[in-house]
Design a protein around this motif. Sequence first.
Motif, PDB file in Angstrom:
ATOM      1  N   SER A   7      75.516  64.463  48.623  1.00  0.00           N
ATOM      2  CA  SER A   7      76.941  64.606  48.373  1.00  0.00           C
ATOM      3  C   SER A   7      77.296  66.073  48.145  1.00  0.00           C
ATOM      4  N   HIS A   8      76.532  66.748  47.325  1.00  0.00           N
ATOM      5  CA  HIS A   8      76.787  68.156  47.031  1.00  0.00           C
ATOM      6  C   HIS A   8      76.660  69.024  48.278  1.00  0.00           C
ATOM      7  N   ARG A   9      75.648  68.779  49.080  1.00  0.00           N
ATOM      8  CA  ARG A   9      75.396  69.621  50.261  1.00  0.00           C
ATOM      9  C   ARG A   9      76.385  69.372  51.392  1.00  0.00           C
ATOM     10  N   THR A  10      76.989  68.205  51.422  1.00  0.00           N
ATOM     11  CA  THR A  10      77.915  67.882  52.516  1.00  0.00           C
ATOM     12  C   THR A  10      79.374  67.889  52.079  1.00  0.00           C
ATOM     13  N   GLY A  11      79.625  67.854  50.774  1.00  0.00           N
ATOM     14  CA  GLY A  11      80.999  67.771  50.279  1.00  0.00           C
ATOM     15  C   GLY A  11      81.603  66.393  50.432  1.00  0.00           C
ATOM     16  N   VAL A  12      80.764  65.390  50.625  1.00  0.00           N
ATOM     17  CA  VAL A  12      81.218  64.010  50.811  1.00  0.00           C
ATOM     18  C   VAL A  12      80.853  63.220  49.558  1.00  0.00           C
ATOM     19  N   HIS A  13      81.818  62.516  48.990  1.00  0.00           N
ATOM     20  CA  HIS A  13      81.585  61.745  47.771  1.00  0.00           C
ATOM     21  C   HIS A  13      80.511  60.679  47.986  1.00  0.00           C
ATOM     22  N   ALA A  14      79.798  60.387  46.923  1.00  0.00           N
ATOM     23  CA  ALA A  14      78.709  59.405  46.982  1.00  0.00           C
ATOM     24  C   ALA A  14      79.210  58.042  47.445  1.00  0.00           C
ATOM     25  N   HIS A  15      80.415  57.638  47.017  1.00  0.00           N
ATOM     26  CA  HIS A  15      80.915  56.323  47.444  1.00  0.00           C
ATOM     27  C   HIS A  15      81.143  56.294  48.950  1.00  0.00           C
ATOM     28  N   GLN A  16      81.539  57.444  49.534  1.00  0.00           N
ATOM     29  CA  GLN A  16      81.702  57.500  50.984  1.00  0.00           C
ATOM     30  C   GLN A  16      80.339  57.420  51.670  1.00  0.00           C
ATOM     31  N   LEU A  17      79.346  58.071  51.094  1.00  0.00           N
ATOM     32  CA  LEU A  17      77.995  57.999  51.668  1.00  0.00           C
ATOM     33  C   LEU A  17      77.476  56.561  51.631  1.00  0.00           C
ATOM     34  N   ARG A  18      77.742  55.840  50.554  1.00  0.00           N
ATOM     35  CA  ARG A  18      77.330  54.434  50.487  1.00  0.00           C
ATOM     36  C   ARG A  18      78.072  53.606  51.541  1.00  0.00           C
ATOM     37  N   TYR A  19      79.338  53.949  51.786  1.00  0.00           N
ATOM     38  CA  TYR A  19      80.100  53.274  52.844  1.00  0.00           C
ATOM     39  C   TYR A  19      79.461  53.560  54.202  1.00  0.00           C
TER      40      TYR A  19
END
Length: 135
Positions: A7-19
């Motif tokens: 999340s930190h390295r991509t700027g994408v929230h963890a909930h979006q990564l889980r999606y």
Amino acid sequence: MRIGELSHRTGVHAHQLRYYEAQGLIRPDRGTNGYREYDESAVLRVKQIRHLLGAGLSSQDIAYLLPCAVGEAPELLGCPELLAAMRSRLRRLDDEMDRLARSREALADYIDAAERMSDRSCPPFDDAGREPLPV
């Protein structure tokens, strides 16, 4: 790396990564502790997903396109199936834009007509159970 670092390295929230994971767009391994473990390629994959989402593609479209994605931007290999899928999506976008343009034109016509009749008195507004249009 764990989901927080991705999340930190991509700027994408963890909930979006889980999606993205639920949609089959990224596939983490699971550590012995059950935590998601991502390899370095996940950073590139998430960046590709973000670019493709920015192009208006759905997660279903992206799942289909990702195997042909090269680089961060990404560039897409010109496979016939891939081109057909992208052309289909472009046609759907064009159809939606046409529909929106027609709706916009009709609404503008209603506004013009109402402005021309603004010198007439309006009936009292019955606000019982109805809200005025939002501004």
